[in-house]
Design a protein around this motif. Structure first.
Motif, PDB file in Angstrom:
ATOM      1  N   ILE A   1       9.979   1.844  -0.173  1.00 40.27           N
ATOM      2  CA  ILE A   1       8.818   1.436  -0.960  1.00 40.27           C
ATOM      3  C   ILE A   1       8.122   2.661  -1.543  1.00 40.27           C
ATOM      4  N   LYS A   2       7.927   3.676  -0.720  1.00 41.63           N
ATOM      5  CA  LYS A   2       7.275   4.915  -1.189  1.00 41.63           C
ATOM      6  C   LYS A   2       8.033   5.514  -2.359  1.00 41.63           C
ATOM      7  N   HIS A   3       9.354   5.494  -2.302  1.00 38.34           N
ATOM      8  CA  HIS A   3      10.162   6.011  -3.411  1.00 38.34           C
ATOM      9  C   HIS A   3      10.008   5.139  -4.656  1.00 38.34           C
ATOM     10  N   ASN A   4      10.055   3.835  -4.465  1.00 37.60           N
ATOM     11  CA  ASN A   4      10.013   2.905  -5.598  1.00 37.60           C
ATOM     12  C   ASN A   4       8.690   2.949  -6.346  1.00 37.60           C
ATOM     13  N   VAL A   5       7.581   3.204  -5.637  1.00 39.35           N
ATOM     14  CA  VAL A   5       6.261   3.158  -6.271  1.00 39.35           C
ATOM     15  C   VAL A   5       5.674   4.547  -6.505  1.00 39.35           C
ATOM     16  N   ALA A   6       6.484   5.580  -6.301  1.00 31.94           N
ATOM     17  CA  ALA A   6       6.024   6.933  -6.603  1.00 31.94           C
ATOM     18  C   ALA A   6       5.721   7.051  -8.090  1.00 31.94           C
ATOM     19  N   PHE A   7       4.709   7.839  -8.452  1.00 32.64           N
ATOM     20  CA  PHE A   7       4.306   7.942  -9.854  1.00 32.64           C
ATOM     21  C   PHE A   7       5.470   8.366 -10.748  1.00 32.64           C
TER      22      PHE A   7
ATOM     23  N   ARG B   1      -7.656   6.639  -2.464  1.00 32.12           N
ATOM     24  CA  ARG B   1      -7.078   6.741  -1.127  1.00 32.12           C
ATOM     25  C   ARG B   1      -5.570   6.457  -1.153  1.00 32.12           C
ATOM     26  N   LEU B   2      -5.144   5.598  -2.054  1.00 34.77           N
ATOM     27  CA  LEU B   2      -3.709   5.386  -2.238  1.00 34.77           C
ATOM     28  C   LEU B   2      -3.030   6.668  -2.716  1.00 34.77           C
ATOM     29  N   LEU B   3      -3.708   7.408  -3.581  1.00 32.54           N
ATOM     30  CA  LEU B   3      -3.150   8.661  -4.096  1.00 32.54           C
ATOM     31  C   LEU B   3      -3.022   9.715  -3.012  1.00 32.54           C
ATOM     32  N   HIS B   4      -4.063   9.859  -2.216  1.00 32.31           N
ATOM     33  CA  HIS B   4      -4.138  10.986  -1.291  1.00 32.31           C
ATOM     34  C   HIS B   4      -3.791  10.647   0.153  1.00 32.31           C
ATOM     35  N   SER B   5      -3.802   9.367   0.522  1.00 36.93           N
ATOM     36  CA  SER B   5      -3.482   8.970   1.900  1.00 36.93           C
ATOM     37  C   SER B   5      -2.599   7.727   1.866  1.00 36.93           C
TER      38      SER B   5
ATOM     39  N   LEU C   1      -0.724  -1.159  -7.876  1.00 29.15           N
ATOM     40  CA  LEU C   1      -0.927  -2.084  -6.763  1.00 29.15           C
ATOM     41  C   LEU C   1       0.059  -3.248  -6.849  1.00 29.15           C
ATOM     42  N   TYR C   2       0.248  -3.791  -8.044  1.00 32.47           N
ATOM     43  CA  TYR C   2       1.181  -4.899  -8.223  1.00 32.47           C
ATOM     44  C   TYR C   2       2.577  -4.491  -7.748  1.00 32.47           C
ATOM     45  N   SER C   3       3.000  -3.291  -8.118  1.00 30.00           N
ATOM     46  CA  SER C   3       4.333  -2.810  -7.750  1.00 30.00           C
ATOM     47  C   SER C   3       4.451  -2.615  -6.243  1.00 30.00           C
TER      48      SER C   3
END
Length: 330
Positions: A212-218, A184-188, A16-18
């Motif tokens: 952002i999606k790329h930067n915070v991907a697991f 929900r962050l994981l799946h949606s 969440l912080y990231s």
């Protein structure tokens, strides 16, 4: 803008912080940090903490007083909380919503609270308790391995989770707290990010959102902090916990799990209704409180737990000292 993010440890707080950090950077929000300007920073940036960049994050501990913290290594009292907040764009806390916190939270522009299934939280924390950093800098727990830690402490960890989550959500409307579910962050992720942006009153371009999606991907974050991030999954409790452990959680947290829409068995996504009143939260919190019989059973369970005699003696000593300190403060 000053943002406070809160949550029980091992609930996805680092993720969440990231996410928030990337949102603010993409929006061009000016960044401020109390800890980055602190004299300790010169030493702290060389410390081996739990994860990359932890020494530059503003972490607030709200107890009987407020403290600036860097994991279990550094703690300093904050005497002027208004000045601290003014110097910080994004603050992280694990503190309960105690009376002092209730007076401090309104000073932030936005408050975001992350929630994760307590069964997965307990599994994750039992692993974290045996990391090199936690063993070196945390309070001793005298457990032999993650499995016995989980077995001996899952009920108490769940009880603490109920009371932490329940009180924050009880004051959700009053303090304008935005709750967000780890699952929900994981799946949606897309829809959850959209809701978070709306709460923060920030608009971003499709390209910025994609970045952002790329930067915070697991996968990306795992490369940055391999020791802190393990799996980035949900629902592991269904196969990892024994029937007895699952029952212990239900005995403490069933009403709270129900209010949050956490499924008892199948892996559906949690969902928080907007129609829950304060009385429902209070009832779910009260359900987790120990009865006199619970106290007796806890003592009996402690005596018969799979701990060494030395571990039991040390734990008993620590619990007694802690109780004395609480009585003195009262």
């Amino acid at each position: 803008m000053t943002i406070l993010q809160a949550g029980v440890p091992k609930s996805g707080n680092y993720w969440l912080y990231s996410i928030i950090k990337n949102i603010l950077a993409s929006a061009g929000e000016e960044h401020h940090s109390y800890i980055q300007q602190h004299p300790i920073q010169e030493q702290a940036k060389n410390w081996q903490l739990s994860f990359a960049g932890q020494s530059s994050m503003d972490f607030l501990s709200i107890e009987e007083r407020c403290y600036c913290r860097l994991s279990g290594v550094f703690r300093e009292e904050i005497t002027d909380i208004d000045s601290y907040i003014k110097q910080s764009s994004q603050v992280w806390t694990h503190s309960n919503l105690n009376p002092l916190a209730k007076s401090i939270l309104p000073k932030f522009n936005k408050i975001i609270y992350i929630i994760r299934d307590p069964r997965d939280v307990a599994i994750s924390y039992s692993k974290f308790a045996f990391t090199e950093h936690k063993l070196k800098n945390g309070s001793p727990h005298y457990e032999q391995n993650p499995e016995t830690y989980l077995e001996n402490r899952i009920e108490e960890m769940t009880r603490q989770w109920v009371q932490h989550v329940g009180v924050y959500l009880k004051y959700q409307t009053e303090l304008n707290i935005y709750p967000i579910f780890y699952e929900r962050l994981l799946h949606s992720f897309d829809s959850e990010l959209e809701g978070l942006l709306a709460y923060l009153e920030i608009e971003l371009s499709p390209d910025a959102i994609a970045q952002i999606k790329h930067n915070v991907a697991f996968k990306t974050m795992k490369q940055q902090s391999p020791k802190h991030l393990r799996k980035g999954s949900s629902g592991q409790w269904q196969t990892k916990l024994s029937d007895r452990q699952k029952q212990k959680v239900e005995q403490v947290a069933a009403p709270m799990l129900d209010l949050l829409g956490y499924p008892p068995t199948q892996q559906d996504l949690p969902n928080l209704s907007k129609d829950i009143d304060r009385a429902a939260w209070e009832s779910a919190i009260a359900f987790s409180h120990r009865s006199p019989l619970d106290q007796v059973q806890r003592f009996y369970g402690f005596l018969n737990s799979q701990r060494t005699i030395s571990a039991k003696a040390n734990l008993a000593k620590d619990w007694s000292l802690g109780k004395i300190k609480r009585l003195v403060k009262a």
